[in-house]
Design a protein around this motif. Structure first.
Motif, mmCIF file in Angstrom:
data_model
loop_
_atom_site.group_PDB
_atom_site.id
_atom_site.type_symbol
_atom_site.label_atom_id
_atom_site.label_comp_id
_atom_site.label_asym_id
_atom_site.label_seq_id
_atom_site.Cartn_x
_atom_site.Cartn_y
_atom_site.Cartn_z
ATOM 1 N N MET A 101 29.351 8.906 -41.084
ATOM 2 C CA MET A 101 28.113 9.115 -40.371
ATOM 3 C C MET A 101 28.531 9.999 -38.905
ATOM 4 S SD MET A 101 25.714 9.081 -42.547
ATOM 5 C CE MET A 101 24.340 9.593 -41.345
ATOM 6 N N HIS A 102 29.887 9.727 -37.982
ATOM 7 C CA HIS A 102 30.312 9.973 -37.043
ATOM 8 C C HIS A 102 31.576 11.112 -37.564
ATOM 9 C CE1 HIS A 102 26.669 7.825 -36.410
ATOM 10 N NE2 HIS A 102 27.273 7.111 -36.564
ATOM 11 N N CYS A 113 15.231 10.701 -39.395
ATOM 12 C CA CYS A 113 16.355 10.275 -40.717
ATOM 13 C C CYS A 113 16.874 9.940 -41.810
ATOM 14 C CB CYS A 113 18.138 10.412 -39.993
ATOM 15 S SG CYS A 113 19.074 10.434 -40.487
ATOM 16 N N THR A 136 27.401 14.539 -35.905
ATOM 17 C CA THR A 136 26.888 14.438 -35.662
ATOM 18 C C THR A 136 24.842 13.899 -36.400
ATOM 19 O OG1 THR A 136 27.045 16.620 -33.853
ATOM 20 C CG2 THR A 136 24.885 15.282 -34.184
ATOM 21 N N VAL A 137 24.438 13.059 -35.540
ATOM 22 C CA VAL A 137 23.252 12.047 -36.258
ATOM 23 C C VAL A 137 22.378 12.604 -34.904
ATOM 24 C CG1 VAL A 137 24.473 10.662 -37.515
ATOM 25 C CG2 VAL A 137 23.643 10.000 -34.786
ATOM 26 N N GLN A 183 25.128 10.674 -46.596
ATOM 27 C CA GLN A 183 24.107 9.630 -46.062
ATOM 28 C C GLN A 183 24.182 8.413 -47.544
ATOM 29 O OE1 GLN A 183 20.984 12.949 -44.628
ATOM 30 N NE2 GLN A 183 21.030 10.996 -43.752
ATOM 31 N N ARG A 226 23.591 4.039 -43.549
ATOM 32 C CA ARG A 226 23.298 4.379 -42.059
ATOM 33 C C ARG A 226 23.809 5.137 -41.412
ATOM 34 N NH1 ARG A 226 19.086 1.054 -43.658
ATOM 35 N NH2 ARG A 226 18.863 1.529 -45.873
ATOM 36 N N TRP A 227 23.071 5.585 -39.897
ATOM 37 C CA TRP A 227 23.901 5.726 -38.861
ATOM 38 C C TRP A 227 24.986 4.360 -38.408
ATOM 39 C CZ3 TRP A 227 20.188 7.186 -34.494
ATOM 40 C CH2 TRP A 227 19.528 8.476 -35.173
ATOM 41 N N HIS A 231 19.529 19.944 -38.929
ATOM 42 C CA HIS A 231 20.116 18.612 -38.848
ATOM 43 C C HIS A 231 21.246 18.582 -39.830
ATOM 44 C CE1 HIS A 231 17.794 14.201 -38.885
ATOM 45 N NE2 HIS A 231 18.250 14.397 -39.775
ATOM 46 N N HIS A 250 24.751 16.842 -39.921
ATOM 47 C CA HIS A 250 25.854 15.438 -40.084
ATOM 48 C C HIS A 250 27.131 15.689 -40.398
ATOM 49 C CE1 HIS A 250 22.615 12.438 -40.745
ATOM 50 N NE2 HIS A 250 21.682 13.386 -41.363
ATOM 51 N N SER A 300 18.646 7.953 -42.732
ATOM 52 C CA SER A 300 19.763 6.663 -42.283
ATOM 53 C C SER A 300 19.578 5.909 -41.260
ATOM 54 C CB SER A 300 21.214 7.848 -41.808
ATOM 55 O OG SER A 300 22.158 8.503 -43.474
#
Length: 193
Positions: free
Chosen positions: A18-19, A101, A152-153, A55, A12-13, A144, A148, A103
């Motif tokens: 994820m970042h 998304c 970037t989400v 993800q 998940r975000w 998109h 990722h 996530s």
């Protein structure tokens, strides 16, 4: 495309993987083939159009996708180490469609993106690949998923108010998507318990 994979829980975000920018793929081996097969299985189990390695918690620049282009032709593929090309600012036509998304499952908001995108990279065997999305879901998906891999989400690309709405939507239905979803079925009603 590799098949026979196993659906894994979706990250998940908010999770660090994820970042941040992911590591480039340098080894095209059986482990990568297994990862790609698992990514396809996970994407299909979650009814998604694309899935990036982070993800499912993996720090590698690889994504898979299966969606339609502007002519409603189905396109599926694997991209490692993508290089994204977008039209120059003066030549851009923006598609302001709803985006979601896996996530942040079940939450959607409008996100403007160019309606044309090109991704160059390699597939899971190391062979060069190029995919061009001209309208449809494919252009959005290529952007998109490449995002990722760069940490970037899509919530980073929308105004703060829309981002707050996304989190609120996701929170309202969080119980429908257990932590190990889609490796286990989504809960859709009390009858499913």
């Amino acid at each position: 495309m590799p098949s026979g994979g196993t659906a894994r829980p979706i990250t998940r975000w908010g999770e660090p993987v994820m970042h941040r920018k992911l590591r480039p793929v340098t080894e095209y081996d059986a482990d990568l083939e297994t990862l790609v097969a698992d990514m396809f299985a996970t994407m299909y189990a979650a009814d998604g159009a694309g899935l990036a390695a982070n993800q499912i918690g993996v720090d590698l620049q690889v994504f898979v996708f299966d969606c339609t282009d502007g002519d409603n032709k189905r396109v599926a593929g694997v991209v490692c180490n993508p290089e994204l090309t977008l039209p120059s600012t003066g030549d851009r036509n923006l598609d302001d469609s709803e985006e979601g998304c896996l996530s942040l499952p079940g939450a959607y908001t409008w996100c403007a993106r160019p309606d044309w995108a090109r991704v160059d990279g390699t597939d899971h065997t190391g062979a060069p690949v190029t995919y061009i999305g001209e309208g449809g879901t494919l252009a959005r998906c290529l952007q998109h998923e490449t995002d990722h891999l760069m940490g970037t989400v899509f919530g980073d690309r929308v105004p703060a108010r829309a981002r707050k709405k996304l989190y609120k939507q996701a929170e309202a239905i969080a119980d429908d998507y257990p932590g190990d979803w889609p490796a286990v079925a989504r809960i859709t009603s009390a009858h499913d318990l």
